[in-house]
Design a protein around this motif. Structure first.
Motif, PDB file in Angstrom:
ATOM      1  N   ARG A  81       0.840  -1.194   0.000  1.00  0.00           N
ATOM      2  CA  ARG A  81       0.000   0.000   0.000  1.00  0.00           C
ATOM      3  C   ARG A  81       0.871   1.237   0.000  1.00  0.00           C
ATOM      4  N   LEU A  82       0.499   2.210  -0.829  1.00  0.00           N
ATOM      5  CA  LEU A  82       1.289   3.418  -1.015  1.00  0.00           C
ATOM      6  C   LEU A  82       0.370   4.632  -1.043  1.00  0.00           C
ATOM      7  N   VAL A  83       0.693   5.648  -0.217  1.00  0.00           N
ATOM      8  CA  VAL A  83      -0.003   6.931  -0.244  1.00  0.00           C
ATOM      9  C   VAL A  83       0.900   7.958  -0.901  1.00  0.00           C
ATOM     10  N   LEU A  84       0.355   8.769  -1.795  1.00  0.00           N
ATOM     11  CA  LEU A  84       1.099   9.799  -2.502  1.00  0.00           C
ATOM     12  C   LEU A  84       0.484  11.163  -2.195  1.00  0.00           C
ATOM     13  N   ILE A  85       1.314  12.101  -1.674  1.00  0.00           N
ATOM     14  CA  ILE A  85       0.840  13.416  -1.248  1.00  0.00           C
ATOM     15  C   ILE A  85       1.484  14.483  -2.132  1.00  0.00           C
ATOM     16  N   HIS A  86       0.675  15.344  -2.709  1.00  0.00           N
ATOM     17  CA  HIS A  86       1.138  16.300  -3.714  1.00  0.00           C
ATOM     18  C   HIS A  86       1.750  17.553  -3.100  1.00  0.00           C
ATOM     19  N   SER A  87       2.208  18.434  -3.960  1.00  0.00           N
ATOM     20  CA  SER A  87       2.921  19.651  -3.565  1.00  0.00           C
ATOM     21  C   SER A  87       1.985  20.856  -3.494  1.00  0.00           C
ATOM     22  N   LEU A  88       2.524  21.970  -3.031  1.00  0.00           N
ATOM     23  CA  LEU A  88       1.792  23.217  -2.857  1.00  0.00           C
ATOM     24  C   LEU A  88       1.110  23.666  -4.150  1.00  0.00           C
ATOM     25  N   ALA A  89      -0.191  23.989  -4.036  1.00  0.00           N
ATOM     26  CA  ALA A  89      -0.956  24.632  -5.097  1.00  0.00           C
ATOM     27  C   ALA A  89      -1.183  23.733  -6.312  1.00  0.00           C
ATOM     28  N   LEU A  90      -0.883  22.440  -6.197  1.00  0.00           N
ATOM     29  CA  LEU A  90      -1.177  21.491  -7.265  1.00  0.00           C
ATOM     30  C   LEU A  90      -2.168  20.456  -6.726  1.00  0.00           C
ATOM     31  N   ASP A  91      -2.247  19.290  -7.327  1.00  0.00           N
ATOM     32  CA  ASP A  91      -3.199  18.276  -6.873  1.00  0.00           C
ATOM     33  C   ASP A  91      -2.637  16.898  -7.154  1.00  0.00           C
ATOM     34  N   ARG A  92      -3.445  15.889  -6.963  1.00  0.00           N
ATOM     35  CA  ARG A  92      -2.962  14.499  -7.072  1.00  0.00           C
ATOM     36  C   ARG A  92      -2.467  14.135  -8.462  1.00  0.00           C
ATOM     37  N   SER A  93      -2.804  14.940  -9.485  1.00  0.00           N
ATOM     38  CA  SER A  93      -2.323  14.641 -10.829  1.00  0.00           C
ATOM     39  C   SER A  93      -0.807  14.728 -10.944  1.00  0.00           C
ATOM     40  N   VAL A  94      -0.146  15.361  -9.985  1.00  0.00           N
ATOM     41  CA  VAL A  94       1.325  15.365  -9.943  1.00  0.00           C
ATOM     42  C   VAL A  94       1.874  13.944 -10.057  1.00  0.00           C
ATOM     43  N   TRP A  95       1.113  12.977  -9.563  1.00  0.00           N
ATOM     44  CA  TRP A  95       1.594  11.595  -9.460  1.00  0.00           C
ATOM     45  C   TRP A  95       1.177  10.715 -10.624  1.00  0.00           C
ATOM     46  N   ASP A  96       0.544  11.259 -11.647  1.00  0.00           N
ATOM     47  CA  ASP A  96      -0.011  10.407 -12.702  1.00  0.00           C
ATOM     48  C   ASP A  96       1.040   9.500 -13.338  1.00  0.00           C
ATOM     49  N   ARG A 120      11.105  21.359 -19.695  1.00  0.00           N
ATOM     50  CA  ARG A 120       9.953  22.250 -19.860  1.00  0.00           C
ATOM     51  C   ARG A 120       9.664  22.483 -21.340  1.00  0.00           C
ATOM     52  N   GLN A 121      10.694  22.674 -22.115  1.00  0.00           N
ATOM     53  CA  GLN A 121      10.509  22.935 -23.546  1.00  0.00           C
ATOM     54  C   GLN A 121       9.998  21.706 -24.291  1.00  0.00           C
ATOM     55  N   ALA A 122      10.366  20.527 -23.801  1.00  0.00           N
ATOM     56  CA  ALA A 122       9.984  19.297 -24.483  1.00  0.00           C
ATOM     57  C   ALA A 122       8.645  18.738 -24.025  1.00  0.00           C
ATOM     58  N   ASN A 123       8.061  19.299 -22.972  1.00  0.00           N
ATOM     59  CA  ASN A 123       6.844  18.732 -22.385  1.00  0.00           C
ATOM     60  C   ASN A 123       5.811  19.828 -22.125  1.00  0.00           C
ATOM     61  N   ALA A 124       5.522  20.580 -23.160  1.00  0.00           N
ATOM     62  CA  ALA A 124       4.637  21.740 -23.023  1.00  0.00           C
ATOM     63  C   ALA A 124       3.246  21.343 -22.538  1.00  0.00           C
ATOM     64  N   ASP A 125       2.729  20.186 -22.958  1.00  0.00           N
ATOM     65  CA  ASP A 125       1.389  19.780 -22.544  1.00  0.00           C
ATOM     66  C   ASP A 125       1.329  19.541 -21.040  1.00  0.00           C
ATOM     67  N   CYS A 126       2.331  18.877 -20.498  1.00  0.00           N
ATOM     68  CA  CYS A 126       2.373  18.614 -19.056  1.00  0.00           C
ATOM     69  C   CYS A 126       2.507  19.917 -18.275  1.00  0.00           C
ATOM     70  N   VAL A 127       3.340  20.808 -18.766  1.00  0.00           N
ATOM     71  CA  VAL A 127       3.507  22.114 -18.113  1.00  0.00           C
ATOM     72  C   VAL A 127       2.180  22.866 -18.122  1.00  0.00           C
ATOM     73  N   ALA A 128       1.474  22.819 -19.239  1.00  0.00           N
ATOM     74  CA  ALA A 128       0.192  23.518 -19.338  1.00  0.00           C
ATOM     75  C   ALA A 128      -0.828  22.961 -18.354  1.00  0.00           C
ATOM     76  N   ARG A 129      -0.861  21.642 -18.188  1.00  0.00           N
ATOM     77  CA  ARG A 129      -1.810  21.044 -17.240  1.00  0.00           C
ATOM     78  C   ARG A 129      -1.492  21.471 -15.809  1.00  0.00           C
ATOM     79  N   ALA A 130      -0.208  21.460 -15.459  1.00  0.00           N
ATOM     80  CA  ALA A 130       0.183  21.860 -14.105  1.00  0.00           C
ATOM     81  C   ALA A 130      -0.132  23.331 -13.852  1.00  0.00           C
ATOM     82  N   THR A 131       0.118  24.173 -14.829  1.00  0.00           N
ATOM     83  CA  THR A 131      -0.140  25.600 -14.625  1.00  0.00           C
ATOM     84  C   THR A 131      -1.633  25.888 -14.546  1.00  0.00           C
ATOM     85  N   GLN A 132      -2.452  25.096 -15.234  1.00  0.00           N
ATOM     86  CA  GLN A 132      -3.900  25.293 -15.115  1.00  0.00           C
ATOM     87  C   GLN A 132      -4.371  24.961 -13.706  1.00  0.00           C
ATOM     88  N   VAL A 133      -3.860  23.868 -13.141  1.00  0.00           N
ATOM     89  CA  VAL A 133      -4.202  23.532 -11.751  1.00  0.00           C
ATOM     90  C   VAL A 133      -3.778  24.668 -10.824  1.00  0.00           C
TER      91      VAL A 133
END
Length: 284
Positions: A30-45, A168-181
Motif C-alpha cells: 500500500r502506497l499513499v502519494l501526497i502532492h505539492s503546494l498549489a497542485l493536486d494528485r495529478s502530480v503523481w499520474d 519544460r521545452q519538451a513537455n509543453a502539454d504537461c507544463v500547461a496542465r500543471a499551470t492550469q491547476v
C-alpha cells in the motif's frame, strides 16, 4: 488498473477527494502519494501509471487544493497529517508507505511523527523539515505577490522552479496542465498553504523515525535545494539520499521513472533505480 474515486468528510467537516488504484490480486503493498503546494494528485499520474497493479495506491487532494474542500482557515502540517490519518481510516488502511513531494513531504514527516505505527516507510521528495528563520516572512510575501498579481501572474516564476529548461521545452502539454491547476487555486487557501510551509518546523520528529526512509531531490532544485535534502538525510537514522541529475523541484513529474524505481525499492519489489541517480549510502 481502474481507479476508484471517492470523497469523505473529515472530523471538522472538510471534504477530501481521493482515488484508490487497486493492485493485482494477491498483492498487499500500500502506497499513499501526497502532492505539492498549489497542485493536486495529478502530480503523481506518471508514477501511478508505472506502478499500476503492483501496489494499492491512494492519491488525494489535500484540503484547500484540487477537488477537496476549500475552507478559509489556518493550515498546519499536523492538520494535513490528521486529514490523512482519517482518510486512511475511511478506506480501511491501518498503515502504508507514505510518499510526499514538497509540501506533501512536510505532511509525510508530520504524519510519521504523529502516527509512527502507520508509516511503514517514507519517501521525502523535493522537501525539507524547515525552510529556515526567514521562511515565515518569505512565504507570506509569496502569498502577497499572488494577491497583487493574481495566480496567473506567478506562472513564469513557478514553472522555472518546477522544471528544468530542457524538460519544460519538451513537455509543453504537461507544463500547461500543471499551470492550469495552479491558476485554479483559491487565493485564501493558497495563502494558508504558504503560511503552513513558512511556519513548519518538523525537525523534532526526525530522530524518532525508525521506518525505512528515502530522501529524493533534484540536482537543480532551488526551492528545496540539495543542501536541505542532505540535512534530512543526516538527521534521519538509516535514510538514503538520491540526487536526480538535471532535475528541478517536481521530480514526480519531471522524472517519474526514477521516482518510481526508488518507491519500488521501498515497497520491496525490483523496479530498477536508474544508473544516473546518485545514491548516497544509508546512514547507520
Amino acid at each position: 488498473m481502474t481507479a476508484k474515486n471517492g470523497a469523505f468528510s473529515t472530523s471538522d467537516g472538510c471534504s477530501i477527494a481521493y482515488a484508490i488504484h487497486r493492485a493485482k490480486s494477491g498483492l498487499s503493498r500500500r502506497l499513499v502519494l501526497i502532492h505539492s503546494l498549489a497542485l493536486d494528485r495529478s502530480v503523481w499520474d506518471g508514477v501511478v501509471e508505472r506502478l499500476a497493479g503492483q501496489a494499492e495506491i491512494l492519491t488525494y487532494d489535500c484540503r484547500g487544493h484540487g477537488q477537496s474542500g476549500r475552507p478559509h482557515m489556518d493550515f498546519t502540517a499536523e492538520l494535513f497529517a490528521r486529514d490523512l490519518a482519517e482518510l486512511m481510516d475511511h478506506v480501511g488502511w491501518s498503515d502504508a508507505t507514505i510518499a510526499g513531494c514538497s509540501m506533501g513531504g512536510c505532511v509525510a514527516q508530520a504524519f510519521a511523527g504523529l502516527y509512527p505505527a502507520r508509516a511503514r516507510a517514507l519517501a521525502l521528495i523535493d522537501t525539507t523539515a524547515w525552510y529556515g528563520p526567514e521562511a515565515p516572512k518569505q512565504f507570506r510575501e509569496r502569498a502577497a505577490a499572488a494577491q497583487a498579481k493574481g495566480m496567473r501572474g506567478l506562472i513564469d516564476f513557478q514553472v522555472t522552479r518546477w522544471f528544468s529548461d530542457t524538460w519544460r521545452q519538451a513537455n509543453a502539454d504537461c507544463v500547461a496542465r500543471a499551470t492550469q491547476v495552479f491558476r485554479d487555486n483559491d487565493f485564501a487557501c493558497y495563502a494558508a498553504s504558504c503560511a503552513l510551509l513558512g511556519d513548519a518546523d518538523l525537525r523534532h520528529y526526525l530522530p524518532s523515525f525508525r521506518m525505512p526512509v528515502s530522501v529524493i531531490v533534484g540536482e537543480e532544485d532551488y526551492a528545496t535545494p540539495v543542501a536541505m535534502a542532505e540535512s534530512l538525510h543526516a538527521a534521519i537514522r538509516g535514510s538514503s539520499l538520491h540526487i536526480l541529475p538535471a532535475t528541478r523541484h517536481l521530480s514526480p513529474l519531471e522524472r517519474p521513472a526514477e521516482v518510481t524505481g526508488i518507491l519500488g525499492a521501498l515497497l520491496g519489489f525490483p523496479f530498477p533505480v536508474p544508473a544516473d541517480s546518485r545514491l548516497q549510502p544509508r546512514l547507520p
